[in-house]
Motif scaffolding. Structure first.
Motif, mmCIF file in Angstrom:
data_model
loop_
_atom_site.group_PDB
_atom_site.id
_atom_site.type_symbol
_atom_site.label_atom_id
_atom_site.label_comp_id
_atom_site.label_asym_id
_atom_site.label_seq_id
_atom_site.Cartn_x
_atom_site.Cartn_y
_atom_site.Cartn_z
ATOM 1 N N GLN A 240 10.293 2.624 -8.553
ATOM 2 C CA GLN A 240 10.422 3.015 -7.051
ATOM 3 C C GLN A 240 9.351 3.928 -6.684
ATOM 4 O OE1 GLN A 240 13.757 5.727 -5.959
ATOM 5 N NE2 GLN A 240 13.759 4.732 -3.813
ATOM 6 N N PRO A 241 8.407 3.756 -5.860
ATOM 7 C CA PRO A 241 7.277 4.328 -5.487
ATOM 8 C C PRO A 241 7.526 5.620 -4.554
ATOM 9 C CG PRO A 241 7.702 2.440 -3.771
ATOM 10 C CD PRO A 241 8.705 2.410 -4.845
ATOM 11 N N GLY B 168 2.828 7.890 -6.990
ATOM 12 C CA GLY B 168 3.409 7.459 -8.415
ATOM 13 C C GLY B 168 4.546 6.604 -8.244
ATOM 14 N N VAL B 169 5.011 6.383 -9.314
ATOM 15 C CA VAL B 169 6.465 5.662 -9.280
ATOM 16 C C VAL B 169 7.445 6.295 -10.296
ATOM 17 C CG1 VAL B 169 5.242 3.579 -8.586
ATOM 18 C CG2 VAL B 169 5.604 3.736 -11.024
ATOM 19 N N LEU C 51 6.369 -4.555 -7.502
ATOM 20 C CA LEU C 51 5.457 -3.269 -7.316
ATOM 21 C C LEU C 51 3.844 -3.412 -7.507
ATOM 22 C CD1 LEU C 51 6.158 0.063 -6.647
ATOM 23 C CD2 LEU C 51 5.417 0.195 -8.897
ATOM 24 N N SER C 52 3.473 -4.434 -8.547
ATOM 25 C CA SER C 52 2.257 -4.839 -8.707
ATOM 26 C C SER C 52 1.618 -5.442 -7.365
ATOM 27 C CB SER C 52 2.065 -5.993 -9.751
ATOM 28 O OG SER C 52 2.519 -5.582 -11.001
ATOM 29 N N GLU C 53 2.484 -6.019 -6.677
ATOM 30 C CA GLU C 53 1.854 -6.603 -5.445
ATOM 31 C C GLU C 53 1.782 -5.596 -4.510
ATOM 32 O OE1 GLU C 53 4.418 -9.772 -3.919
ATOM 33 O OE2 GLU C 53 4.304 -10.840 -5.876
ATOM 34 N N LEU C 54 2.540 -4.503 -4.472
ATOM 35 C CA LEU C 54 2.430 -3.452 -3.428
ATOM 36 C C LEU C 54 1.316 -2.806 -3.775
ATOM 37 C CD1 LEU C 54 4.034 -2.092 -1.209
ATOM 38 C CD2 LEU C 54 4.978 -0.590 -2.835
ATOM 39 N N LEU C 55 1.036 -2.473 -4.953
ATOM 40 C CA LEU C 55 -0.093 -1.765 -5.408
ATOM 41 C C LEU C 55 -1.338 -2.337 -5.027
ATOM 42 C CD1 LEU C 55 0.960 -0.349 -8.867
ATOM 43 C CD2 LEU C 55 0.687 0.878 -6.773
ATOM 44 N N ASP C 56 -1.438 -3.627 -5.434
ATOM 45 C CA ASP C 56 -2.568 -4.639 -5.134
ATOM 46 C C ASP C 56 -2.712 -4.512 -3.411
ATOM 47 O OD1 ASP C 56 -2.996 -5.375 -7.438
ATOM 48 O OD2 ASP C 56 -2.139 -7.220 -7.247
#
Ligand code: C2E
Ligand code: MG
Ligand code: MG
Length: 672
Positions: A427-428, A439-440, A651-656
């Protein structure tokens, strides 16, 4: 093996010796024969031939000439040597002289003079060849065998200057005994030299091989002991040296197989110490550890040789009785075990009383596989603890009425052995000023094969009661760090927070574990955050302090989780090496409707800031919370308003897409 090699190589050496000695001795005797033959040729050519004239050969000798010739023959014979020795016994020299017509011109036996010979050797000699061979004659004395003497018979051609072919031939008998004696002396010398040489060779070879073999044996031994050590470490508990669950499960499996073959019963006893936590808390973990080390021998002292005692973790022990005669015997053993533990333990001069609860299961009655037996033993042990009943035999009814938490431990152990049931959600956390990812938090999920998705609140508190929580934490740390490595490789240096339970903070090995896992996944310590609940730290501050300090020294950042639900004092908070404070979601949710919650949130933010900590608000569900928190100067928010916990890929997609505040300037994508 060395003895076998010694025997074989000795036989080989002997065989080589025999072959060598026979080859060499035949060579020696051949050489001696040739030498003797050569001596005869020289004697004939230089000593005898000059005494004769072509006329002597053609006409024969008169009596006076015969006497002269015989003297000359004797003189020449005196110089004959064979095998390096003077031939004294060449008397009379057995000499025969033939002319070209094969007529005997002279012979030691005078009556044969004038007769003609037809021997084949004579043909060859009269063609210019030297011919030699052995023959024997009746006689006695040195060198005679069974009354015969061995003689070397040599035919030498006689040829005068001006002749085209031999004018005659001489036949000379040489006694072979001296030559044979010289040969056998040489062979003896050779044999002695060979034997000594081969013995030295064999001795050196054997020593060399023996020392190489000893070295090899030592190395094999070392390898074996190090493999044994590794195997021992994998199957034994490091603290007490007792078998661990791995080994116990193995033995339990073997016991079950043997019992089913012989249609016998086996018993499995799960033992949990009752007052261990108190001892640990009041006296410190070193007393606790020493006590645990004494428990194994106590339990052993009342068991039979074939029984197994294992430590499953924490203060949980197990006993396997591979052959019992019914429930009563198992109960009697359990009582003996409890009595053994009731006698006070002496730990560094302090007398400690320990009580134990025992859960008993018997196969085949309470289960026929390891997992089922362990789970039912867990249930029986739990009932024993709850009812303070000492030792309790599992009853199927307990299972029916048993609350979820009774079966959870067995299932959790099984889940920990696999890799697909336990996974993490992330969870971010967002900054309140710029609303960007800071952070998460990693949150554990359990996909139970029959029970569906189980939230952590339902199984973590149960696991916390046993050593399982340590294995669970290790798994979570491993998963989170692997994910962090993945994000780092994708260019996101995003801090990840992992929740720790109280029990973990009492584990002095935790900092080493964290250090090892960080190194294993090549993640900088600064990116890892550990959340500990306020109540955990406040409850046992002194003990936790040491572990927290060591974690902090590694560079790991620490957060106080669920702040507001415990009873922290400013004094404690100041002494803790923490970096962040997370206000519990119950207060955040209520802050816009309940005055009390609003006051608490404001106070917490001020307190955090005064101590130099970052303040995070959990459970931010609505835009009104965001506004209120922003007004109070809160730093970071986490909650459904921004994002729900999600899988690593999501979350990877969100970070990208939106980046983090840690990404270098300019890499932030639109939409943050
Ligand atoms: P926590 O550390 O306080 O985690 C935050 C919990 O609040 C999470 O519940 C999260 O899903 C939930 N949450 C987040 N935003 C909101 C929101 O806006 N509204 C509401 N109502 N809830 C929100 P979750 O994942 O069920 O975790 C519950 C607790 O279980 C955690 O509380 C933590 O104490 C514990 N936990 C989770 N994972 C682990 C773990 O790996 N190890 C340990 N020891 N404990 C864990
Ligand atoms: Mg948390
Ligand atoms: Mg929390």
């Amino acid at each position: 093996m060395l003895a076998r090699f010694g025997a074989i190589s000795l036989l080989l050496t002997l065989a080589v010796g025999l072959v060598l000695s026979s080859v060499l001795s035949s060579a020696i005797s051949e050489r001696a024969r040739e030498q003797a033959e050569w001596t005869v040729i020289v004697t004939v050519r230089l000593g005898l031939q000059p005494q004769l004239t072509p006329e002597d050969l053609a006409n024969g000798f008169d009596a006076e000439r015969l006497a002269g010739v015989e003297r000359a023959i004797k003189a020449a014979a005196g110089n004959l040597q064979a095998g390096g020795r003077q031939l004294d016994d060449l008397d009379p020299v057995e000499l025969t002289i033939y002319n070209r017509d094969r007529t005997i011109v002279y012979s030691g036996e005078h009556e044969s003079i004038g007769t003609t010979s037809t021997s084949e050797e004579l043909d060859a000699v009269l063609n210019g060849e030297v011919v030699s061979g052995f023959s024997s004659s009746a006689g006695d004395g040195e060198g005679s065998e069974n009354g015969t003497r061995q003689l070397l018979e040599v035919y030498v051609p006689i040829q005068y200057e001006g002749s085209d072919s031999p004018d005659g031939a001489m036949e000379l008998y040489l006694p072979y005994a001296p030559v044979a004696a010289a040969v056998s002396a040489d062979v003896r010398t050779l044999t002695i030299t060979l034997v000594v040489g081969l013995a030295v060779f064999y001795g050196v070879l054997f020593r060399f091989i023996a020392s190489a073999s000893r070295r090899l044996q030592r190395q094999t031994e070392e390898l074996r002991t190090s493999a044994e050590r590794d195997r021992h470490q994998a199957t034994h508990d490091a603290l007490t040296g007792l078998p661990n669950w791995e080994l116990m499960r193995d033995r339990l499996g073997q016991g079950l197989a043997a019992a089913s073959r012989s249609e016998g019963e086996i018993a499995f006893l799960l033992i949990d110490l009752d007052r261990f936590k108190e001892i640990n808390d009041s006296l410190g973990h070193s007393y606790g550890d020493k006590l645990l080390c004494q428990v194994g021998p106590r339990l052993r002292s009342v068991l039979r040789d074939g029984d197994t005692v294992a430590r499953l973790g924490g203060d949980e022990f197990a006993v396997l009785l591979p052959s019992v005669d019914g429930v009563d015997e198992a109960k009697a053993v359990a009582e003996r075990l409890r009595e053994a533990l009731h006698r006070p333990f002496d730990v560094d001069g302090v007398a400690l009383d320990v009580e134990a609860s025992v859960g008993i299961v018997l196969s085949p009655w309470h289960g026929t596989d390891t997992e089922e037996l362990l789970r039912n033993a867990d249930i029986a042990m739990y009932v024993a603890k709850e009812l303070k009943a000492g030792a309790v035999v599992f009853e199927p009814d307990q299972h029916v009425t048993a609350p979820w938490r009774l079966t959870v431990l067995g299932d959790l152990r099984r889940a920990l052995e696999g890799t697909d049931e336990l996974f993490l959600n992330y969870q971010p956390k967002y900054t309140l000023d710029g609303e960007r990812i800071e952070g998460v938090e990693a949150l554990l999920r359990w996909q139970h094969p029959t029970g569906g998705l189980i939230p952590p609140d339902e199984f973590i508190p149960v696991a916390e009661g046993t050593g399982i929580i340590l294995r669970l934490t290790e798994r979570v740390l491993g998963l989170a760090l692997a994910q962090m490595r993945h994000w780092l490789d994708a260019g996101h240096a995003v801090p990840v927070a992992v929740n720790l339970s109280t029990r973990c903070l009492l584990d002095v090995d935790l900092p080493e574990l964290v250090l090892r896992l960080l190194a294993e996944h090549r993640v900088p310590a600064e990116l890892l955050r550990l959340e500990v609940t306020e109540s955990a730290v406040m409850g046992d501050a002194a003990r936790c302090m040491e572990v927290l300090q060591r974690l902090h020294d590694l560079g790991v950042r620490l957060s106080i989780d669920d702040f507001g639900t415990g009873y922290s004092s400013m004094a404690y908070l100041r002494r803790l090496p923490v970096d962040e404070l997370k206000i519990d979601r119950s207060f955040v949710l209520g802050m816009t409707t309940t005055e009390q919650d609003a006051v608490l949130v404001r106070t917490a933010i001020d307190l955090g800031h005064n101590l130099g900590l970052t303040v995070v608000a959990e459970g931010v569900e609505g835009a009104e919370h965001v506004l209120a928190l922003r007004a109070l100067g809160c730093d970071i928010a986490q909650g459904y308003h921004y994002a729900r916990p999600m899988l690593g890929e999501a979350l990877s997609e969100l970070l990208d897409r939106v980046g983090t505040i840690h990404d270098p300037e300019g890499t932030v994508r639109a939409g943050a």
